[in-house]
Enzyme design. Structure first.
Site, mmCIF file in Angstrom:
data_model
loop_
_atom_site.group_PDB
_atom_site.id
_atom_site.type_symbol
_atom_site.label_atom_id
_atom_site.label_comp_id
_atom_site.label_asym_id
_atom_site.label_seq_id
_atom_site.Cartn_x
_atom_site.Cartn_y
_atom_site.Cartn_z
ATOM 1 N N GLN A 82 -4.938 -1.633 10.100
ATOM 2 C CA GLN A 82 -4.875 -2.958 9.473
ATOM 3 C C GLN A 82 -5.412 -4.021 10.437
ATOM 4 O O GLN A 82 -4.966 -4.118 11.577
ATOM 5 C CB GLN A 82 -3.409 -3.254 9.107
ATOM 6 C CG GLN A 82 -3.198 -4.554 8.377
ATOM 7 C CD GLN A 82 -3.808 -4.539 6.983
ATOM 8 O OE1 GLN A 82 -3.675 -3.576 6.239
ATOM 9 N NE2 GLN A 82 -4.501 -5.606 6.641
ATOM 10 N N ASP B 165 -11.425 2.441 4.656
ATOM 11 C CA ASP B 165 -11.882 1.059 4.462
ATOM 12 C C ASP B 165 -13.409 0.938 4.518
ATOM 13 O O ASP B 165 -13.946 -0.152 4.352
ATOM 14 C CB ASP B 165 -11.268 0.159 5.544
ATOM 15 C CG ASP B 165 -10.380 -0.913 4.946
ATOM 16 O OD1 ASP B 165 -10.353 -1.034 3.713
ATOM 17 O OD2 ASP B 165 -9.713 -1.626 5.720
ATOM 18 N N LYS C 42 0.840 -1.203 0.000
ATOM 19 C CA LYS C 42 0.000 0.000 0.000
ATOM 20 C C LYS C 42 0.873 1.251 0.000
ATOM 21 O O LYS C 42 0.616 2.195 -0.738
ATOM 22 C CB LYS C 42 -0.857 0.043 1.276
ATOM 23 C CG LYS C 42 -2.121 -0.753 1.192
ATOM 24 C CD LYS C 42 -2.876 -0.602 2.509
ATOM 25 C CE LYS C 42 -3.659 -1.838 2.789
ATOM 26 N NZ LYS C 42 -4.209 -1.964 4.106
#
Ligand code: NAD
Length: 300
Positions: A99, A122, A55
């Site tokens: 994460q 997200d 990422k």
């Protein structure tokens, strides 16, 4: 019958990343705005570390700012929530995520709830899930967004009226995929671990999305001839043929038998997984535009 067309993440993801980079260049030159994406990693799960590194690199390549925060596995929930508050308040960060999985002593839901919904890269905050379900502008989870972009590409752009069957009902994948496909005017069925006679439900699908986490579960004879098959599953299985102790990644779909029946299919690896990072970057760009009240550049 001819073999299925490959819906190739190795082609579609770089194309999307290039569109993100173009949009970033426009925002920089027109508004002096550089979108920033942040990632918080708690602990040192090896798979998460690889993902976070990918990422970071992709974000920089698109001309965006990338912010990475590594916290030890022993971090308390209060420390992680304090980091979330810090990122909420940082104007250079337009979108970020923590994460998952986080260590077991930290509540995943508490972390999600603490993220400012406008920066929720997200799309997991309940406000964004609710906005998506209401058909309102929302931050949309990246993997589901990637699934729909791939299905749209395979269908030539129009999914209206197609019967979509999604196997899996998680908040991360199954449910948002269902909402997005409903917004595309599909007829949507969600199947899950308690559904009975899954093969016959799956066989009704013009678009079959497998998001289960069970290696090779969906066989060729579960698939309607010509269907679009989107395989979200990422499962690591033993591969003794590659040598002792070796493993390989497989999807939830038995690709070898499915490709003989489907019209189009995503591979694993090289499919949905590659779209996720590109969609995340796209989300950060959209978030930056909304936070600055500027138009999202076209073609994004
Ligand atoms: P999850 O475990 O949260 O949800 C799995 C879902 O599958 C559940 O809703 C459950 O009802 C359903 N299910 C389980 N067993 C079943 C069965 N036998 N029959 C029918 N349904 C069954 O998983 P998730 O987070 O939704 O992820 C699903 C898969 O997608 C995993 O393999 C994960 O690694 C992968 N994934 C990939 C990406 C990507 O970028 N490609 C992103 C997220 C998740």
């Amino acid at each position: 019958m001819a073999e299925a067309v490959l819906i190739d993440g190795r082609v579609l993801a770089p194309a999307l990343k290039a569109r993100v980079a173009e949009a970033v260049a426009v925002l920089k030159s027109k508004y002096n705005l550089t979108p920033g994406l942040g990632v918080v990693l708690v602990g040192n799960d090896p798979a998460s570390e690889v993902y976070v590194r990918n990422k970071h690199q992709a974000t920089l390549e698109a001309g965006m700012n990338s912010f990475e925060y590594k916290m030890p596995a022993t971090s308390t929930q209060a420390e992680v929530l304090a980091k979330v508050a810090e990122l909420n308040a940082n104007p250079a960060i337009h979108g970020f995520l923590v994460q998952f999985p986080v260590p077991a002593h930290i509540s995943q839901q508490a972390v999600i709830d603490a993220i400012d919904p406008v920066k929720d890269a997200d799309g997991l905050h309940p406000l964004n899930a609710g906005r998506l379900a209401s058909g309102l502008p929302a931050m949309v989870p990246a993997t589901p967004e990637g699934c729909v972009l791939m299905a749209r590409h395979a269908s030539g752009g129009n999914l209206a009226g197609k019967h979509a069957v999604i196997i899996g009902r998680s908040n991360l994948v199954g449910k948002p995929v269902a909402q997005l496909l409903l917004n595309e005017n599909c007829t949507v069925t969600i199947a899950h671990s308690r559904s009975t006679d899954l093969p016959s439900i799956a066989r009704q699908a013009d678009i079959l999305v497998a998001a289960v986490g069970r290696p090779l579960m969906v066989k060729g004879d579960w698939i309607k001839p010509g269907a679009i098959v989107i395989d979200v599953g990422i499962n690591r299985v033993d591969a003794p043929d590659k040598g002792e102790g070796k493993t390989r990644l497989v999807g939830d779909v038995d690709f070898a038998s499915a490709k003989l029946v489907a019209g189009a299919i995503t591979p694993v690896p090289g499919g949905v997984g590659l779209m996720t990072v590109a969609c995340l970057m796209r989300n950060a760009v959209i978030a930056a535009c909304r936070q600055h009240g500027v138009e999202v550049p076209p073609n994004l």
